[in-house]
Design an enzyme around this catalytic site. Structure first.
Site, PDB file in Angstrom:
ATOM      1  N   LYS A 209     -12.912 -23.788  -9.598  1.00 46.16           N
ATOM      2  CA  LYS A 209     -12.294 -22.719  -8.792  1.00 46.16           C
ATOM      3  C   LYS A 209     -11.847 -23.220  -7.422  1.00 46.16           C
ATOM      4  CE  LYS A 209     -13.844 -18.809 -11.406  1.00 46.16           C
ATOM      5  NZ  LYS A 209     -14.656 -17.613 -11.562  1.00 46.16           N
ATOM      6  N   ARG A 245     -20.218 -20.672 -17.097  1.00 47.54           N
ATOM      7  CA  ARG A 245     -18.921 -20.618 -17.791  1.00 47.54           C
ATOM      8  C   ARG A 245     -18.079 -21.772 -17.265  1.00 47.54           C
ATOM      9  NH1 ARG A 245     -13.872 -18.789 -16.849  1.00 47.54           N
ATOM     10  NH2 ARG A 245     -12.783 -17.719 -18.519  1.00 47.54           N
TER      11      ARG A 245
HETATM   12  N1  HH2 Z   1     -13.570 -16.542 -14.255  1.00 51.31           N
HETATM   13  C1  HH2 Z   1     -12.338 -16.574 -14.823  1.00 51.31           C
HETATM   14  C2  HH2 Z   1     -12.064 -15.809 -15.958  1.00 51.31           C
HETATM   15  N2  HH2 Z   1     -13.019 -15.047 -16.529  1.00 51.31           N
HETATM   16  N3  HH2 Z   1     -15.236 -14.243 -16.583  1.00 51.31           N
HETATM   17  C3  HH2 Z   1     -16.469 -14.198 -16.038  1.00 51.31           C
HETATM   18  N4  HH2 Z   1     -17.429 -13.451 -16.601  1.00 51.31           N
HETATM   19  N5  HH2 Z   1     -16.780 -14.923 -14.907  1.00 51.31           N
HETATM   20  C4  HH2 Z   1     -15.866 -15.700 -14.278  1.00 51.31           C
HETATM   21  O1  HH2 Z   1     -16.199 -16.307 -13.241  1.00 51.31           O
HETATM   22  C5  HH2 Z   1     -14.546 -15.765 -14.827  1.00 51.31           C
HETATM   23  C6  HH2 Z   1     -14.266 -15.002 -15.996  1.00 51.31           C
HETATM   24  C7  HH2 Z   1     -11.276 -17.431 -14.222  1.00 51.31           C
HETATM   25  O2  HH2 Z   1     -11.217 -18.685 -14.841  1.00 51.31           O
HETATM   26  P1  HH2 Z   1     -10.203 -19.129 -16.012  1.00 51.31           P
HETATM   27  O3  HH2 Z   1     -10.456 -18.370 -17.267  1.00 51.31           O
HETATM   28  O4  HH2 Z   1     -10.279 -20.588 -16.145  1.00 51.31           O
HETATM   29  O5  HH2 Z   1      -8.771 -18.786 -15.444  1.00 51.31           O
HETATM   30  P2  HH2 Z   1      -7.737 -17.623 -15.743  1.00 51.31           P
HETATM   31  O6  HH2 Z   1      -8.343 -16.330 -15.323  1.00 51.31           O
HETATM   32  O7  HH2 Z   1      -6.542 -18.022 -14.901  1.00 51.31           O
HETATM   33  O8  HH2 Z   1      -7.432 -17.602 -17.214  1.00 51.31           O
END
Ligand code: HH2
Length: 268
Positions: A209, A245
């Site tokens: 992040k 995660r």
């Molecule tokens: N962070 C992201 C997405 N979903 N869900 C939970 N429970 N906790 C988190 O910290 C979280 C999440 C963001 O990361 P990523 O999926 O890599 O990116 P994007 O939202 O751009 O798909």
């Protein structure tokens, strides 16, 4: 031992792996790889929640995520999670084999969200977010971020249980980076034990992040943020989170295995 949730985004625009696993064969190959690397859970998402991302339609999410969930469920018994705020998408994902609904809006996206979660009977991750993805980083404000996030999640757990979600099915997540400045993210990471003390399993998402680059400017590119992501995962393990995660499953599993080995070795 802290479990590892591997991220698999079947999106065109996720901040870290957007566009890489859109083709079903690429998604399946990545799922197999993450399982082989030690993922206990795969979190499949078909809508990016990065700051500024455009919302996806339910039909679009279902078309991208459900075939991948069904195919992975047919080949492996790894636990599958659907990363969506939409009850309609969660319903289709659970029907295809997902057992966890990971909801970054903590079942507030629509009036029927808690009822659908109760009806599905799956595990539910309730995450804290201030605002909504498109604008959440514009001006986050808290008087006491740790107390506000903890109280909010306790209230959302109560609301879910009032609708019939089993207590044992509820996970909490502080939502690092979701409507939070650097000092908010760090305060939450430093006080994870207060969230853990509520008695629900806690999920922590810190992997790659952008706040990492604020702490260490050379980590400007997402692919250069693994060391700090590991540091955060270990801070989570120390505080007793149930799962982290992450995008980098093999590296995280190795770091957690060593941390656990040290913690369980007897002190002389
Ligand atoms: N962070 C992201 C997405 N979903 N869900 C939970 N429970 N906790 C988190 O910290 C979280 C999440 C963001 O990361 P990523 O999926 O890599 O990116 P994007 O939202 O751009 O798909």
């Amino acid at each position: 031992m802290t479990r590892v949730m591997g991220v698999l985004n079947v999106t065109p625009d996720s901040f870290s792996d957007g566009g890489r696993f859109l083709a079903p064969e690429a998604a399946l190959a990545q799922a197999s790889r993450l399982v082989a690397e030690g993922a206990d859970i795969l979190d499949i998402g078909a809508e990016s929640t990065r700051p500024g991302a455009e919302p996806a339609t339910a039909e679009g999410e279902i078309a991208r995520a459900v075939p991948v969930i069904a195919a992975v469920a047919a080949r492996s018994d790894v636990a599958l999670s659907i990363d969506t705020m939409k009850p309609q998408v969660a319903r289709a994902a659970v029907a295809a084999g997902a057992s966890i609904w990971n909801d970054v809006t903590a079942l507030t996206f629509s009036a029927d969200a808690c009822d659908v979660a109760a009806e599905l009977g799956c595990q539910v991750v309730l995450m804290h977010m201030q605002g909504e993805p498109r604008t959440m980083q514009a001006a986050p404000r808290y008087d006491d971020v740790v107390a506000e996030v903890t109280d909010y999640l306790a209230c959302r757990a109560e609301a879910a249980m009032a609708a019939g979600v089993r207590r044992a099915a509820i996970w909490l997540d502080p939502g690092i980076g979701f409507g939070k400045r650097l000092e908010h993210n760090l305060a939450l990471l430093a006080n994870l034990d207060r969230l853990v003390a509520l008695g629900f399993p806690v999920l922590l998402g810190v992997s790659r992040k952008s706040f990492i680059a604020s702490v260490h400017p050379p980590a400007k590119l997402t692919e250069n943020r693994l060391p700090a992501s590991l540091a955060c995962a270990l801070a989570g393990a120390e505080a007793g989170v149930a799962a982290v995660r992450v995008h980098d499953v093999a590296e995280t599993a190795q770091a957690l295995a060593m941390w656990t080995a040290i913690r369980t070795a007897s002190r002389l």
